[in-house]
Write a protein that holds these residues in place. Structure first.
Motif, PDB file in Angstrom:
ATOM      1  N   MET A  50       0.637  -1.590  -0.109  1.00  0.00           N
ATOM      2  CA  MET A  50       0.117   0.144  -0.016  1.00  0.00           C
ATOM      3  C   MET A  50       0.980   1.304   0.450  1.00  0.00           C
ATOM      4  N   THR A  74      -0.115   6.144  -2.345  1.00  0.00           N
ATOM      5  CA  THR A  74      -0.531   5.586  -1.903  1.00  0.00           C
ATOM      6  C   THR A  74      -1.533   5.748  -2.560  1.00  0.00           C
ATOM      7  N   TRP A  75      -2.749   6.603  -3.050  1.00  0.00           N
ATOM      8  CA  TRP A  75      -4.077   6.960  -3.359  1.00  0.00           C
ATOM      9  C   TRP A  75      -4.719   6.696  -4.797  1.00  0.00           C
ATOM     10  N   ALA A  78      -4.571   2.558  -4.530  1.00  0.00           N
ATOM     11  CA  ALA A  78      -6.422   3.137  -3.669  1.00  0.00           C
ATOM     12  C   ALA A  78      -7.701   2.341  -4.756  1.00  0.00           C
ATOM     13  N   MET A  86      -6.320  -2.707   7.454  1.00  0.00           N
ATOM     14  CA  MET A  86      -5.584  -2.394   8.537  1.00  0.00           C
ATOM     15  C   MET A  86      -5.348  -3.175   9.715  1.00  0.00           C
ATOM     16  N   THR A  90      -5.661   3.711  12.137  1.00  0.00           N
ATOM     17  CA  THR A  90      -5.622   4.153  12.603  1.00  0.00           C
ATOM     18  C   THR A  90      -6.244   4.889  13.390  1.00  0.00           C
ATOM     19  N   THR A 108     -11.354   8.948  -6.641  1.00  0.00           N
ATOM     20  CA  THR A 108     -11.225   8.121  -7.714  1.00  0.00           C
ATOM     21  C   THR A 108     -12.108   7.506  -8.450  1.00  0.00           C
TER      22      THR A 108
ATOM     23  N   GLN B 333      -2.100   8.808   9.734  1.00  0.00           N
ATOM     24  CA  GLN B 333      -3.181   9.392   9.670  1.00  0.00           C
ATOM     25  C   GLN B 333      -3.669   9.769   8.116  1.00  0.00           C
ATOM     26  N   PHE B 335      -1.629   8.459   5.798  1.00  0.00           N
ATOM     27  CA  PHE B 335      -1.224   6.805   4.936  1.00  0.00           C
ATOM     28  C   PHE B 335      -2.916   6.556   4.786  1.00  0.00           C
ATOM     29  N   TYR B 336      -3.546   6.279   6.616  1.00  0.00           N
ATOM     30  CA  TYR B 336      -4.823   5.868   6.711  1.00  0.00           C
ATOM     31  C   TYR B 336      -5.668   6.458   5.646  1.00  0.00           C
ATOM     32  N   LEU B 337      -5.904   8.092   5.474  1.00  0.00           N
ATOM     33  CA  LEU B 337      -6.926   8.230   4.427  1.00  0.00           C
ATOM     34  C   LEU B 337      -7.027   8.173   2.675  1.00  0.00           C
ATOM     35  N   GLU B 338      -5.145   7.896   3.025  1.00  0.00           N
ATOM     36  CA  GLU B 338      -4.700   7.761   1.649  1.00  0.00           C
ATOM     37  C   GLU B 338      -4.603   6.723   1.051  1.00  0.00           C
ATOM     38  N   SER B 339      -4.729   4.891   1.793  1.00  0.00           N
ATOM     39  CA  SER B 339      -4.662   3.936   1.388  1.00  0.00           C
ATOM     40  C   SER B 339      -6.451   3.818   1.164  1.00  0.00           C
ATOM     41  N   ARG B 340      -7.277   4.887   1.900  1.00  0.00           N
ATOM     42  CA  ARG B 340      -8.566   4.531   0.975  1.00  0.00           C
ATOM     43  C   ARG B 340      -9.337   4.583  -0.365  1.00  0.00           C
ATOM     44  N   GLY B 341      -8.002   5.986  -0.900  1.00  0.00           N
ATOM     45  CA  GLY B 341      -8.528   6.723  -1.839  1.00  0.00           C
ATOM     46  C   GLY B 341      -8.435   8.046  -1.401  1.00  0.00           C
ATOM     47  N   VAL B 342      -7.789   8.495  -1.232  1.00  0.00           N
ATOM     48  CA  VAL B 342      -7.995  10.099  -0.490  1.00  0.00           C
ATOM     49  C   VAL B 342      -6.553  10.934  -1.298  1.00  0.00           C
ATOM     50  N   PRO B 343      -6.357  11.870  -2.348  1.00  0.00           N
ATOM     51  CA  PRO B 343      -5.667  12.523  -1.935  1.00  0.00           C
ATOM     52  C   PRO B 343      -4.896  13.012  -1.037  1.00  0.00           C
ATOM     53  N   ILE B 346      -6.237  16.303   0.148  1.00  0.00           N
ATOM     54  CA  ILE B 346      -7.426  16.856   0.203  1.00  0.00           C
ATOM     55  C   ILE B 346      -7.199  15.603   2.143  1.00  0.00           C
TER      56      ILE B 346
END
Lengths: 264, 385
Positions: A50, A74-75, A78, A86, A90, A108, B333, B335-343, B346
């Motif tokens: 990721m 990362t984004w 996704a 995870m 977090t 996306t 924090q 990374f968590y948002l980014e891992s869901r697809g949030v640039p 943002i």
């Protein structure tokens, strides 16, 4: 038909190599389990896929439908269809789940009408209390609620491939059943491909894997069918540890506390 | 009035003015503001109100009080008795205030009166190049209950403003005070707010600092009556070359009093922020519970924030805690948002707004919150990443 292909992946933290050449292919609808003792590199694998901060890719290639994921932020991974549930989600104070999912779907290009309705429907499927939906992300949620929350997001975001990092840790029996059932539905209905990383066998008694991989000291040392899970139950990881080159002379203990810091 | 430039200002050698930009202040570039002409003033959108008080360049220009409250003795008055300003005078900035202030504006809430909606005070600046000072006193009588929303704003003009506010909270009164500072980017503010909290009274002060070039706010709250409690909240956001400078004192004189401070701020671009705060527990003040938390998020490598919490305790039977932090947006924090697809840009916005929202969501004037959130979003959108 989606395909995640990991070829010769090497990665580490702070100059120390942890993954020493991983080869794996996960296709739509397949459930792969990666099992291994503490310190084998399970969390490193999910984090590197990721693009988590602090991890360093040393070599190899990861593609999703031919697209080089390691080159993407990362984004965009996704957006390409990868999801990571995870191990320790977090807490993000002041940011509501709905806000995050809305932004994610817009960015996306998957924005659909009513995110709230989607969330509510998913919450019902996995027995996640709807009053948690308006709370700040993961704040004041129990371990089990956090995992349900991860599963809810998986259902809303509908990725092609999901990496589940110890999704079973902290779950009681009912929650484990709810979460596994939803993941299995998604593999059957929308062709989700799953890479489930776990320390324990119990997840795999409810989430039936097609392929089981044994990860020891940064390498996959065995792959096979579900029978491998039963075999591991009897023998533990000891036979694999003896096979693997024990570089540091320290054998990982299969009965050790799975939450202990593996680098201590 | 021409002599005001001769006043001797403190220097940054003075402990209370350490880290400040007081050395940059040149009084000669300002003229005392003349009597305002009384143009239209924007009233902030805060929902229903029980009274409106309009102060321009330090002078009361309009006030209206709901008739039912007027009948109960709620009054807004102004008077020339500036010599009667009480409270400790510390330094040249207090002298500057006393020199500039044309009148004292007093809001009185008599004993036992419950004011249903906020009393809205609008303080605005009109004179380009003007120096002005308002002196506002709010007296909340025994067992009375009121919320005051004190909104300071201006167009984009160069001005020096030295406002001081005295808040008197009598025994068993409940008083919620909100100060929003939305001056234009060329305004210098040297403000002071002092409160006295009586026996079993409940007081809260919340500051929202958005504007100004250099905006200093010294806040002192003295717990003078047994069982009184005071909450101090602030949210501030610096952009461009702004500086927000907070000095706080939680002064516990009486026993069994409590105070709780939470200041959260963000610094972007080349902006700066200072928080220095002291909890003082006097000899007689046993059974005190006092807390102090300051957290800052730093959004640019050129931005700077300093956080200095202090304790001074003369009584052993107390519970005190303080915490402070200055750091970038939490990367886990993000990374968590980014891992869901949030640039990431943002994600950072959401995290920063969420961080600041801990103060805004508890604002005692909920109807004012959407516009304040909107202002924070706009500031965040303007910052260079």
């Amino acid at each position: 038909m989606a395909q995640l292909t990991i070829t010769g992946l090497r990665a580490g933290v702070q100059g120390r190599e942890i993954l020493r050449g991983i080869d794996l292919t996960v296709r739509s609808g397949e459930v792969h389990a990666v099992m291994g003792p503490n310190g084998a590199g399970k969390s490193t694998l999910s984090n590197v896929l990721m693009g988590a901060p602090g991890y360093e890719v040393l070599g190899g290639l990861v593609t999703l439908d031919g697209e080089d994921l390691l080159e993407l932020p990362t984004w965009k991974r996704a957006a390409a269809g990868l999801f990571l549930a995870m191990q320790y989600p977090t807490e993000v104070p002041g940011v509501a789940l709905e806000t995050m999912l809305t932004e994610a779907l817009v960015a996306t290009g998957k924005a659909s009408g009513d995110v709230h309705a989607l969330m509510a429907a998913e919450a019902e499927r996995i027995g996640f209390d709807e009053r948690f939906l308006s709370r700040p992300l993961n704040v004041d949620l129990s371990g089990g609620e956090k995992k349900r929350n991860e599963t809810l997001q998986l259902g809303v975001l509908q990725p092609k491939i999901a990496v589940l990092d110890e999704i079973d840790s902290g779950l009681d029996v009912d929650a484990l059943a709810d979460v596994s059932r939803r993941v299995e539905e998604l593999t059957n209905q929308s062709g989700l491909g799953v890479l489930a990383i776990t320390h324990y066998q119990r997840l795999l008694t409810v989430l039936r894997p097609d392929v089981v991989h044994v990860l020891v000291q940064g390498r996959i040392v065995a792959s096979g069918g579900p029978e491998l899970v039963e075999q591991l139950e009897e023998t533990g990881y000891a036979p694999y540890l003896e096979e693997a080159e024990v570089l540091d002379g320290a054998l990982a203990d299969p009965f050790a506390d799975p939450f202990a810091d593996p680098f201590k | 009035m021409s002599s005001f430039t001769d006043l001797s200002l403190p220097t940054s050698e003075d402990e209370h003015w350490r880290y400040s930009r007081i050395a940059d202040l040149d009084l000669a570039t300002y003229e005392p503001a003349p009597t305002p002409e009384g143009g239209a003033v924007d009233v902030p959108p805060v929902g229903p109100r029980s009274a409106l008080v309009v102060i321009v360049d330090g002078r009361l220009v309009a006030s209206e009080v709901d008739a039912a409250l007027e009948a109960k003795g709620v009054t807004v008055t102004s008077g020339g008795d500036v010599a009667g300003i009480r409270g400790t005078r510390f330094d040249g900035v207090d002298a500057l205030h006393d020199h500039l202030v044309p009148e004292v504006v007093t809001i009185d809430i008599p004993r036992g009166v419950v004011v249903p909606h906020p009393i809205v005070v609008v303080q605005s600046l009109e004179a380009e190049g003007g120096a002005s000072a308002a002196h506002l006193v709010v007296r909340v009588g025994e067992d009375a209950d009121v919320t005051v929303y004190d909104h300071h704003a201006s167009e984009d003009l160069a001005a020096l403003v030295v406002p001081q506010t005295e808040l008197d909270v009598a025994d068993a009164a409940r008083f919620r005070y909100v100060n929003v500072q939305a001056y234009g980017p060329r305004v210098w503010q040297l403000a002071r707010q002092s409160s006295r909290v009586g026996k079993d009274a409940t007081f809260s002060t919340t500051m929202v600092a958005l504007g100004g070039d250099y905006a200093r706010m010294a806040v002192e709250s003295t717990m003078v009556g047994k069982g009184g409690s005071g909450a101090m909240r602030a949210v501030y956001f610096g952009e461009a070359h702004q500086m927000h400078d907070f000095r706080t004192l939680q002064d516990h004189v009486a026993p069994n009093t409590s105070s709780d401070l939470l200041f959260k701020g963000a610094v972007a671009d080349h902006s700066r922020a200072v928080y220095t705060g002291l909890i003082h527990i006097g000899k007689q003040a046993s059974g005190v519970n006092a807390q102090q938390t300051n957290r800052n998020v730093k959004l640019s490598e050129h931005a700077w924030a300093e956080s200095v919490p202090n304790l001074e305790i003369e009584n052993n039977d107390v519970r005190c805690s303080h915490a402070s932090a200055v750091g970038p947006v939490d990367e886990d924090q993000r990374f968590y948002l980014e891992s869901r697809g949030v640039p990431p840009e943002i994600a950072d916005q959401l995290i920063v707004l969420g961080f600041l929202d801990e103060v805004l969501e508890g604002l005692p004037v909920p109807d004012a919150v959407p516009a304040l959130r909107h202002e924070l979003v706009a500031k965040l959108a303007r910052t260079e990443s």
